[in-house]
Design a protein around this motif. Sequence first.
Motif, mmCIF file in Angstrom:
data_model
loop_
_atom_site.group_PDB
_atom_site.id
_atom_site.type_symbol
_atom_site.label_atom_id
_atom_site.label_comp_id
_atom_site.label_asym_id
_atom_site.label_seq_id
_atom_site.Cartn_x
_atom_site.Cartn_y
_atom_site.Cartn_z
ATOM 1 N N SER A 149 0.824 -1.206 0.000
ATOM 2 C CA SER A 149 0.000 0.000 0.000
ATOM 3 C C SER A 149 0.860 1.260 0.000
ATOM 4 C CB SER A 149 -0.903 0.007 1.233
ATOM 5 O OG SER A 149 -0.113 0.219 2.401
ATOM 6 N N LEU A 150 0.193 2.389 -0.191
ATOM 7 C CA LEU A 150 0.883 3.665 -0.072
ATOM 8 C C LEU A 150 1.441 3.837 1.340
ATOM 9 C CD1 LEU A 150 1.662 6.354 -1.471
ATOM 10 C CD2 LEU A 150 -0.419 7.296 -0.483
ATOM 11 N N ASP A 151 0.705 3.375 2.340
ATOM 12 C CA ASP A 151 1.209 3.436 3.722
ATOM 13 C C ASP A 151 2.503 2.642 3.868
ATOM 14 O OD1 ASP A 151 -0.907 5.040 4.509
ATOM 15 O OD2 ASP A 151 -2.079 3.376 5.341
ATOM 16 N N ASP A 152 2.589 1.494 3.202
ATOM 17 C CA ASP A 152 3.830 0.703 3.227
ATOM 18 C C ASP A 152 4.972 1.494 2.607
ATOM 19 O OD1 ASP A 152 2.532 -1.552 4.350
ATOM 20 O OD2 ASP A 152 1.988 -2.288 2.346
ATOM 21 N N LEU A 153 4.701 2.122 1.461
ATOM 22 C CA LEU A 153 5.744 2.910 0.804
ATOM 23 C C LEU A 153 6.156 4.091 1.681
ATOM 24 C CD1 LEU A 153 7.582 3.378 -1.615
ATOM 25 C CD2 LEU A 153 5.677 4.580 -2.737
ATOM 26 N N GLN A 154 5.195 4.719 2.324
ATOM 27 C CA GLN A 154 5.524 5.841 3.211
ATOM 28 C C GLN A 154 6.399 5.375 4.371
ATOM 29 O OE1 GLN A 154 2.133 7.935 4.867
ATOM 30 N NE2 GLN A 154 3.407 9.657 5.472
ATOM 31 N N ARG A 155 6.051 4.241 4.940
ATOM 32 C CA ARG A 155 6.832 3.697 6.065
ATOM 33 C C ARG A 155 8.260 3.357 5.643
ATOM 34 N NH1 ARG A 155 7.341 -1.388 6.867
ATOM 35 N NH2 ARG A 155 5.434 -1.932 5.765
ATOM 36 N N LEU A 156 8.404 2.786 4.452
ATOM 37 C CA LEU A 156 9.719 2.364 3.966
ATOM 38 C C LEU A 156 10.524 3.512 3.350
ATOM 39 C CD1 LEU A 156 8.591 -0.952 2.245
ATOM 40 C CD2 LEU A 156 9.900 -0.742 4.383
ATOM 41 N N GLY A 157 9.843 4.514 2.823
ATOM 42 C CA GLY A 157 10.513 5.602 2.125
ATOM 43 C C GLY A 157 10.750 5.269 0.667
ATOM 44 N N MET B 260 9.624 4.743 -18.184
ATOM 45 C CA MET B 260 9.731 5.738 -17.115
ATOM 46 C C MET B 260 11.155 6.255 -16.997
ATOM 47 S SD MET B 260 7.550 3.814 -14.202
ATOM 48 C CE MET B 260 5.788 3.671 -14.313
ATOM 49 N N LYS B 261 11.253 7.495 -16.533
ATOM 50 C CA LYS B 261 12.555 8.131 -16.305
ATOM 51 C C LYS B 261 12.686 8.456 -14.816
ATOM 52 C CE LYS B 261 13.432 8.599 -20.782
ATOM 53 N NZ LYS B 261 13.374 7.276 -21.318
ATOM 54 N N PRO B 262 13.918 8.470 -14.304
ATOM 55 C CA PRO B 262 14.123 8.849 -12.909
ATOM 56 C C PRO B 262 13.508 10.220 -12.612
ATOM 57 C CG PRO B 262 16.132 7.941 -13.829
ATOM 58 C CD PRO B 262 15.170 8.103 -14.968
ATOM 59 N N ASP B 263 12.935 10.327 -11.453
ATOM 60 C CA ASP B 263 12.295 11.539 -10.922
ATOM 61 C C ASP B 263 10.912 11.817 -11.497
ATOM 62 O OD1 ASP B 263 14.305 12.124 -9.049
ATOM 63 O OD2 ASP B 263 15.502 13.068 -10.614
ATOM 64 N N GLU B 264 10.419 10.993 -12.417
ATOM 65 C CA GLU B 264 9.038 11.169 -12.839
ATOM 66 C C GLU B 264 8.119 10.741 -11.703
ATOM 67 O OE1 GLU B 264 9.361 10.837 -17.663
ATOM 68 O OE2 GLU B 264 8.893 8.992 -16.570
ATOM 69 N N LEU B 265 6.934 11.340 -11.680
ATOM 70 C CA LEU B 265 5.974 11.083 -10.616
ATOM 71 C C LEU B 265 4.907 10.102 -11.070
ATOM 72 C CD1 LEU B 265 5.495 14.722 -9.286
ATOM 73 C CD2 LEU B 265 6.981 12.914 -8.351
ATOM 74 N N PHE B 266 4.317 9.403 -10.093
ATOM 75 C CA PHE B 266 3.207 8.503 -10.396
ATOM 76 C C PHE B 266 2.127 8.624 -9.336
ATOM 77 C CE2 PHE B 266 5.985 5.895 -7.764
ATOM 78 C CZ PHE B 266 5.108 5.200 -6.938
ATOM 79 N N LEU B 267 0.909 8.362 -9.767
ATOM 80 C CA LEU B 267 -0.224 8.254 -8.855
ATOM 81 C C LEU B 267 -0.252 6.832 -8.331
ATOM 82 C CD1 LEU B 267 -2.777 10.084 -11.154
ATOM 83 C CD2 LEU B 267 -1.755 11.011 -9.056
ATOM 84 N N PHE B 268 -0.394 6.686 -7.035
ATOM 85 C CA PHE B 268 -0.445 5.360 -6.405
ATOM 86 C C PHE B 268 -1.908 4.989 -6.242
ATOM 87 C CE2 PHE B 268 2.241 2.509 -3.630
ATOM 88 C CZ PHE B 268 1.251 1.577 -3.398
ATOM 89 N N GLY C 7 -9.088 3.337 -5.378
ATOM 90 C CA GLY C 7 -8.907 4.723 -5.759
ATOM 91 C C GLY C 7 -7.464 5.160 -5.621
ATOM 92 N N ILE C 8 -7.239 6.426 -5.917
ATOM 93 C CA ILE C 8 -5.890 6.981 -5.893
ATOM 94 C C ILE C 8 -5.591 7.502 -4.499
ATOM 95 C CG2 ILE C 8 -4.364 8.716 -6.897
ATOM 96 C CD1 ILE C 8 -6.051 8.397 -9.502
ATOM 97 N N ALA C 9 -4.526 6.977 -3.901
ATOM 98 C CA ALA C 9 -4.203 7.264 -2.501
ATOM 99 C C ALA C 9 -3.128 8.327 -2.340
ATOM 100 C CB ALA C 9 -3.773 5.978 -1.806
ATOM 101 N N VAL D 99 6.134 10.181 -1.978
ATOM 102 C CA VAL D 99 6.113 11.634 -2.091
ATOM 103 C C VAL D 99 5.014 12.233 -1.220
ATOM 104 C CG1 VAL D 99 5.725 13.601 -3.650
ATOM 105 C CG2 VAL D 99 7.140 11.671 -4.393
ATOM 106 N N GLU D 100 3.782 11.747 -1.390
ATOM 107 C CA GLU D 100 2.649 12.385 -0.717
ATOM 108 C C GLU D 100 1.489 11.416 -0.563
ATOM 109 O OE1 GLU D 100 -0.595 15.932 -1.752
ATOM 110 O OE2 GLU D 100 1.216 15.742 -2.968
ATOM 111 N N ALA D 101 0.837 11.477 0.592
ATOM 112 C CA ALA D 101 -0.430 10.766 0.800
ATOM 113 C C ALA D 101 -1.552 11.791 0.715
ATOM 114 C CB ALA D 101 -0.451 10.074 2.152
ATOM 115 N N PHE D 102 -2.598 11.493 -0.044
ATOM 116 C CA PHE D 102 -3.737 12.392 -0.121
ATOM 117 C C PHE D 102 -4.533 12.297 1.183
ATOM 118 C CE2 PHE D 102 -3.656 11.707 -4.970
ATOM 119 C CZ PHE D 102 -2.768 12.762 -5.141
ATOM 120 N N PRO D 103 -5.268 13.349 1.530
ATOM 121 C CA PRO D 103 -6.057 13.326 2.775
ATOM 122 C C PRO D 103 -7.054 12.173 2.820
ATOM 123 C CG PRO D 103 -6.022 15.548 1.851
ATOM 124 C CD PRO D 103 -5.363 14.636 0.845
ATOM 125 N N ARG D 104 -7.566 11.781 1.643
ATOM 126 C CA ARG D 104 -8.458 10.623 1.544
ATOM 127 C C ARG D 104 -8.273 10.020 0.145
ATOM 128 N NH1 ARG D 104 -10.457 15.170 1.134
ATOM 129 N NH2 ARG D 104 -11.812 15.912 -0.496
#
Length: 151
Positions: free
Chosen positions: A14-22, A41-49, A58-60, A102-107
């Motif tokens: 999950s996104l929470d797992d990625l946040q915990r691990l960095g 993909m290229k380094p530093d490109e962003l993605f929606l989780f 949904g998108i977290a 990078v970021e967790a959405f509020p919901r």
Amino acid sequence: MACWLLKSEPDEFSLDDLQRLGQARWDGVRNYQARNFLRAMKPDELFLFHHSSCAEPGIAGIGRIVGEAFADPTALDPESPYHAPKASAADNPWTARQVAFVEAFPRVLSLPRLRQLPALADFALLRKGNRLSVMPVSAEEWAAIVAAARA
């Protein structure tokens, strides 16, 4: 710079797992079109989780691609659910990526909410039968999604 969407089942990663691990390895993709997107993909490109196959799909949040694509080691691991028996160290067709939080959405931005956004009328994620776990996101789609998620 391109933008992407990556799907994962939150009970697996999950996104929470990625946040915990960095940072973590994004692996287990076994669809050639999705694999080709990983390679593009290229380094530093962003993605929606995107959380899929769960109570509230949904998108977290947002992640970032770290470094270059590399051979997916899970393809060679007989204990992995992503083991690919035809893959070998010399010929492994599957790709993995290192990703960072990078970021967790509020919901979670739900699929019904995404369908309400006019800018997403042609968004691949919302097309019936689209099951790709990795896909590109246009700049217009990205802007609409991020604005709705942060509202």
